[in-house]
Design a protein around this motif. Sequence first.
Motif, short mmCIF file in Angstrom:
data_model
loop_
_atom_site.label_atom_id
_atom_site.label_comp_id
_atom_site.label_asym_id
_atom_site.label_seq_id
_atom_site.Cartn_x
_atom_site.Cartn_y
_atom_site.Cartn_z
N ALA A 260 29.66 114.84 83.12
CA ALA A 260 29.28 113.44 82.87
C ALA A 260 30.36 112.75 82.04
CB ALA A 260 27.94 113.38 82.15
N ALA A 261 30.93 113.47 81.07
CA ALA A 261 31.98 112.88 80.24
C ALA A 261 33.21 112.55 81.09
CB ALA A 261 32.36 113.84 79.12
N ILE B 26 35.75 104.32 83.44
CA ILE B 26 36.40 103.35 82.56
C ILE B 26 37.84 103.12 83.00
CG2 ILE B 26 37.14 102.97 80.18
CD1 ILE B 26 34.61 104.48 79.33
N ALA C 154 32.49 109.52 83.10
CA ALA C 154 32.57 108.30 82.28
C ALA C 154 34.03 107.89 82.10
CB ALA C 154 31.92 108.55 80.93
N GLY C 155 34.89 108.88 81.82
CA GLY C 155 36.31 108.58 81.63
C GLY C 155 36.92 107.97 82.89
N ALA D 68 29.87 101.97 81.26
CA ALA D 68 29.41 103.09 80.44
C ALA D 68 27.89 103.03 80.29
CB ALA D 68 30.08 103.06 79.08
#
Lengths: 289, 281
Positions: free
Chosen positions: A263-264, A271, A267-268, A221
Amino acid sequence: MSDRAIPVLTVVAGIVALWYAASVWMNATWVFDQAERAGTVVTWAEVVPQTMAQDRPLLPPPHQVAAQLWQGITGQAVTSKRSLVYHGFVTFRGTMLGFGLGIVLGVSLAMAIVRFRVMELSVMPWAIISQTIPIVALAPMILTLSNQLGIDSREVPKAIISAYLSFFPVLVSMVTGLRSPDRIQIDLLATYGASPGQVFWKLRLPASMPYFFASLKVAVAAALIGTIVGELPTGAIEGLGARMLIGSQFGEPLIMWAALFAAAILAGLLILAVGLVERMARARMGVAP
Amino acid sequence: MIWLVGAVVFWGLAWALNVWLAGSRMGQRRAGRIAVATLFGVTILVLWEGLVRGFAVPPVILPGPSVIGPTIATSLPVLWADFVQTVVKGALTGFAIGTAAAFVTAIAIDRSPFLQRGLLPIGNFVSALPIVGLAPILVMWFGFDWQSKAAVVVVMVFFPLLVNMVAGLQATDRLSRDLMATWSASYWQGLFKLRLPAAMPFIFNGLKIAATLALIGAIVAEFFGSPIVGMGFRISTEVGRLGLDMVWATIAVAALSGSAFYGLIAWIESRVTFWHPSQRG
């Protein structure tokens, strides 16, 4: 599963409802202004639909963002400069480069710190201080430096920034992890006549793996944040950070929001991927899931 | 050449001294630890200066510490104005509002396990997101002055602190809470006398994360538009003018204020959570 899904979905629904309310409230000013200029009077029943479909809304409602996102992902070939997949991939590449660099740096520093006391005393305090320095201040600096040194690629400064942010969680966890074996286990290996190298490979390194993977989730992250920040002031023309900058400079809020959500999503996915690798590694090492 | 050799020799000597210090009894004591770390820092500065002079690196690429030092001394008023604009008005205001909001929210949802179960995964996810991306949007909403920077900081610090605080409020064990119940403590008494103090290590953990995020947020937001004062503004304009000594001077101020802010929070933490095992070592 359902005892967690229901509360989460409720909160998500609440956020979406609040978002709609806020976008009606914030976009209504513009509608009223337009009506006043045209000399007409609008009622609330007319205002609400108009706040939902503006070209440059102050706060775009969720469905507009979703539509823009969908259009950005599927609207054109993935190699097109307007495709979010393309920009997402550029950011992903930078993130992976910085993430890899950060892991190598963090792990090797941790190994040196665990092995040599003088390294711990001299490097550790500065590693902590380095994280309190706002790296973004260094970002334009790193770009000019690498430009002057003849490195034209914009990947390198981005990777340095993202490695700078991601090495620290790895370093801290690996120092803890490499020290986690008990005295008694180290003594046992000593009775077997194990060399320091063997103690490291057969005891310390395997023992540090849970700590390592826990830190990877934080580090990936951080690496993504570093890459996006690295794309902002360095005048990058590709990548999600650059899309946000373009949206900001041309006053196109929809582009900004779509890039933000892309972008979110990235990121998900990152991860999730790290979690998957962790599970595979644990299965290989014979740890119960 | 002499500079290069000198720097490398100094490096070797300092490293040998550090190895000796770390091995000796001094290395166990606080003074010894500080001495080793300081010597390491000084070594880096000397190496930097030596390399810059030895290879005759032009100051538009990398100025040495001997150039940056005087720049800091001569442009103190400018640096101070930037510091006030970015750190005091932008970062600290945002930090105060953001932490207060997270504090109130955490206590507000404390009584509802349903909301906690819903908010915690979302909060965890959001704190892993690149929130700095909101900066251009918030600059558009709140204008170029410090208000937009404070708004970015508020959003950035809110979720890490909220997640830590919700976790902290759940950190007391059943036994202690039952004891409070046998004393017929009210909800608020239980909160203030037992659960809030017990949550302090978690809260300070969140505050430390938030402290570093606050400065990042305030500086990044200035890249999207700012008045003609502020650290982010100074850095981006001076890079354009190749005034790299000024850039490094600003970076030094940023590093110093970031470390001081972090150190202050760590100091308060050691006062407040003196009972925690990690502080007693």
